[in-house]
Design an enzyme around this catalytic site. Structure first.
Site, PDB file in Angstrom:
ATOM      1  N   ASN A 258       0.830  -1.213   0.000  1.00  0.00           N
ATOM      2  CA  ASN A 258       0.000   0.000   0.000  1.00  0.00           C
ATOM      3  C   ASN A 258       0.860   1.256   0.000  1.00  0.00           C
ATOM      4  O   ASN A 258       0.550   2.232  -0.689  1.00  0.00           O
ATOM      5  CB  ASN A 258      -0.935   0.006   1.211  1.00  0.00           C
ATOM      6  CG  ASN A 258      -2.188  -0.810   0.978  1.00  0.00           C
ATOM      7  OD1 ASN A 258      -3.073  -0.400   0.236  1.00  0.00           O
ATOM      8  ND2 ASN A 258      -2.266  -1.979   1.607  1.00  0.00           N
TER       9      ASN A 258
ATOM     10  N   LEU B 140      -1.724   2.225  18.780  1.00  0.00           N
ATOM     11  CA  LEU B 140      -1.226   3.541  19.191  1.00  0.00           C
ATOM     12  C   LEU B 140      -2.031   4.062  20.382  1.00  0.00           C
ATOM     13  O   LEU B 140      -3.251   3.895  20.444  1.00  0.00           O
ATOM     14  CB  LEU B 140      -1.332   4.517  18.017  1.00  0.00           C
ATOM     15  CG  LEU B 140      -0.474   4.135  16.809  1.00  0.00           C
ATOM     16  CD1 LEU B 140      -0.870   4.952  15.581  1.00  0.00           C
ATOM     17  CD2 LEU B 140       1.008   4.306  17.117  1.00  0.00           C
TER      18      LEU B 140
ATOM     19  N   ASN C 295      -5.706   5.650   8.192  1.00  0.00           N
ATOM     20  CA  ASN C 295      -5.360   4.230   8.268  1.00  0.00           C
ATOM     21  C   ASN C 295      -6.179   3.470   7.240  1.00  0.00           C
ATOM     22  O   ASN C 295      -7.308   3.856   6.934  1.00  0.00           O
ATOM     23  CB  ASN C 295      -5.683   3.687   9.663  1.00  0.00           C
ATOM     24  CG  ASN C 295      -5.342   2.207   9.805  1.00  0.00           C
ATOM     25  OD1 ASN C 295      -4.264   1.771   9.401  1.00  0.00           O
ATOM     26  ND2 ASN C 295      -6.252   1.430  10.367  1.00  0.00           N
TER      27      ASN C 295
ATOM     28  N   HIS D 156      -7.777  -0.324   6.684  1.00  0.00           N
ATOM     29  CA  HIS D 156      -8.115  -1.537   7.433  1.00  0.00           C
ATOM     30  C   HIS D 156      -8.826  -2.507   6.491  1.00  0.00           C
ATOM     31  O   HIS D 156      -9.729  -2.102   5.760  1.00  0.00           O
ATOM     32  CB  HIS D 156      -9.024  -1.184   8.617  1.00  0.00           C
ATOM     33  CG  HIS D 156      -9.333  -2.362   9.481  1.00  0.00           C
ATOM     34  ND1 HIS D 156      -8.402  -2.905  10.341  1.00  0.00           N
ATOM     35  CD2 HIS D 156     -10.439  -3.125   9.590  1.00  0.00           C
ATOM     36  CE1 HIS D 156      -8.938  -3.955  10.948  1.00  0.00           C
ATOM     37  NE2 HIS D 156     -10.181  -4.106  10.509  1.00  0.00           N
TER      38      HIS D 156
ATOM     39  N   SER E 185     -11.451  -0.390   4.226  1.00  0.00           N
ATOM     40  CA  SER E 185     -11.886   0.943   4.636  1.00  0.00           C
ATOM     41  C   SER E 185     -10.669   1.816   4.906  1.00  0.00           C
ATOM     42  O   SER E 185      -9.694   1.364   5.498  1.00  0.00           O
ATOM     43  CB  SER E 185     -12.704   0.868   5.940  1.00  0.00           C
ATOM     44  OG  SER E 185     -13.784  -0.039   5.832  1.00  0.00           O
TER      45      SER E 185
ATOM     46  N   THR F  12      -8.618   7.700  15.288  1.00  0.00           N
ATOM     47  CA  THR F  12      -9.024   8.266  16.579  1.00  0.00           C
ATOM     48  C   THR F  12      -8.529   7.292  17.658  1.00  0.00           C
ATOM     49  O   THR F  12      -8.084   6.188  17.332  1.00  0.00           O
ATOM     50  CB  THR F  12     -10.554   8.422  16.636  1.00  0.00           C
ATOM     51  OG1 THR F  12     -11.160   7.150  16.373  1.00  0.00           O
ATOM     52  CG2 THR F  12     -11.053   9.438  15.615  1.00  0.00           C
TER      53      THR F  12
ATOM     54  N   ASP G 238      -9.442   1.296  15.127  1.00  0.00           N
ATOM     55  CA  ASP G 238     -10.184   1.077  13.871  1.00  0.00           C
ATOM     56  C   ASP G 238     -11.589   1.675  13.920  1.00  0.00           C
ATOM     57  O   ASP G 238     -12.549   1.073  13.440  1.00  0.00           O
ATOM     58  CB  ASP G 238     -10.258  -0.431  13.555  1.00  0.00           C
ATOM     59  CG  ASP G 238      -8.887  -1.052  13.352  1.00  0.00           C
ATOM     60  OD1 ASP G 238      -7.979  -0.347  12.881  1.00  0.00           O
ATOM     61  OD2 ASP G 238      -8.726  -2.244  13.682  1.00  0.00           O
TER      62      ASP G 238
ATOM     63  N   GLU H 170      -7.570  -2.238  -2.050  1.00  0.00           N
ATOM     64  CA  GLU H 170      -6.825  -1.334  -1.159  1.00  0.00           C
ATOM     65  C   GLU H 170      -5.917  -0.425  -1.985  1.00  0.00           C
ATOM     66  O   GLU H 170      -5.795   0.776  -1.721  1.00  0.00           O
ATOM     67  CB  GLU H 170      -5.983  -2.131  -0.158  1.00  0.00           C
ATOM     68  CG  GLU H 170      -6.810  -2.941   0.828  1.00  0.00           C
ATOM     69  CD  GLU H 170      -5.950  -3.607   1.894  1.00  0.00           C
ATOM     70  OE1 GLU H 170      -5.025  -2.966   2.406  1.00  0.00           O
ATOM     71  OE2 GLU H 170      -6.209  -4.789   2.213  1.00  0.00           O
TER      72      GLU H 170
HETATM   73  C1  GAR Z   1      -2.992  -4.538   4.275  1.00  0.00           C
HETATM   74  O1  GAR Z   1      -3.925  -5.506   3.867  1.00  0.00           O
HETATM   75  C2  GAR Z   1      -3.622  -3.613   5.293  1.00  0.00           C
HETATM   76  O2  GAR Z   1      -4.971  -3.348   5.048  1.00  0.00           O
HETATM   77  C3  GAR Z   1      -3.458  -4.408   6.555  1.00  0.00           C
HETATM   78  O3  GAR Z   1      -2.179  -4.972   6.451  1.00  0.00           O
HETATM   79  C4  GAR Z   1      -1.863  -5.192   5.085  1.00  0.00           C
HETATM   80  C5  GAR Z   1      -0.518  -4.553   4.795  1.00  0.00           C
HETATM   81  O4  GAR Z   1      -0.055  -4.897   3.521  1.00  0.00           O
HETATM   82  N1  GAR Z   1      -3.585  -3.578   7.704  1.00  0.00           N
HETATM   83  C6  GAR Z   1      -4.023  -4.006   8.887  1.00  0.00           C
HETATM   84  O5  GAR Z   1      -4.355  -5.153   9.098  1.00  0.00           O
HETATM   85  C7  GAR Z   1      -4.077  -2.942   9.958  1.00  0.00           C
HETATM   86  N2  GAR Z   1      -4.514  -3.500  11.196  1.00  0.00           N
HETATM   87  P1  GAR Z   1       1.074  -4.022   2.814  1.00  0.00           P
HETATM   88  O6  GAR Z   1       2.240  -3.939   3.796  1.00  0.00           O
HETATM   89  O7  GAR Z   1       1.443  -4.823   1.610  1.00  0.00           O
HETATM   90  O8  GAR Z   1       0.499  -2.680   2.487  1.00  0.00           O
END
Ligand code: GAR
Length: 196
Positions: free
Chosen positions: A14, A93, A107, A109, A136, A141, A145, A174
């Protein structure tokens, strides 16, 4: 032009899409990528794209979140970001840290919030028999999440899906959603963006 810092814990796919999106005619640019894991694969990818990087290993802090976050804050402030993007950042956090960036920290999620806050979102969606899943982007906050939704993208759950196949389908979204939301947010548009 808004200055954006990104925080990652893993491969950073991401983060790469966000950095790539912030080029040319864009209201923001990436100035810093940080991680709580010095071995996070995304750090090398960011450096290869010419972005300054840092790591603050959370492990020596032995659960002292405020002390870990004080160092994180020091590193972030040095780059004077206007916006923080959490992109697969896997540390919870504290309220104190979140308040530092009130209204300025985003963020992503991997669920259709408010469903499945926390971990194992795809497994939980499959176990619930959901017909669709998604991701999402929200303002951060103090509650995990839980902040205002800035955008969501939906995908169908398909017969035979496993957590991994569903995660891969969601991740494609995403990569579209987060850059689209960031572009709008950096331009001052906080209205939710709904895809799919
Ligand atoms: C993504 O799927 C993101 O939505 C998730 O971790 C992955 C990171 O992938 N985030 C969470 O679970 C946050 N609690 P990436 O390092 O390849 O972007």
């Amino acid at each position: 032009t808004k200055r954006v810092a990104l925080l990652i814990s893993g491969g950073g796919s991401n983060m790469v899409k966000l950095v790539e999106s912030m080029q040319g005619d864009h209201p923001a640019r990436a100035v810093l990528v940080g991680s709580n894991d010095p071995e996070a694969g995304g750090l090398k990818k960011a450096a290869a794209m010419g972005i300054e990087t840092f790591a603050v290993d959370h492990r020596p802090f032995k659960g002292d979140r405020p002390a870990f976050e004080a160092e994180l804050q020091r590193q972030l402030e040095a780059a004077q970001p206007d916006i923080i993007c959490l992109a697969g950042f896997m540390r919870v956090l504290t309220e104190g840290f979140v308040r530092n960036w009130d209204g300025r920290m985003l963020n992503i999620h991997p669920s259709l919030l408010p469903k499945y806050k926390g971990l194992h979102t795809h497994k939980r969606a499959l176990e619930a028999g959901d017909a669709e899943a998604g991701c999402s982007v929200h303002l951060v906050t103090p509650e995990l999440d839980d902040g205002p939704i800035l955008g969501q993208a939906r995908v169908p759950v398909e017969a035979g899906d496993t957590a991994d196949t569903l995660a891969a389908r969601v991740l494609v979204q995403e990569h579209l959603l987060y850059p689209a939301v960031l572009r709008r947010f950096a331009a001052g548009d906080h209205a939710p963006l709904m895809l799919g």
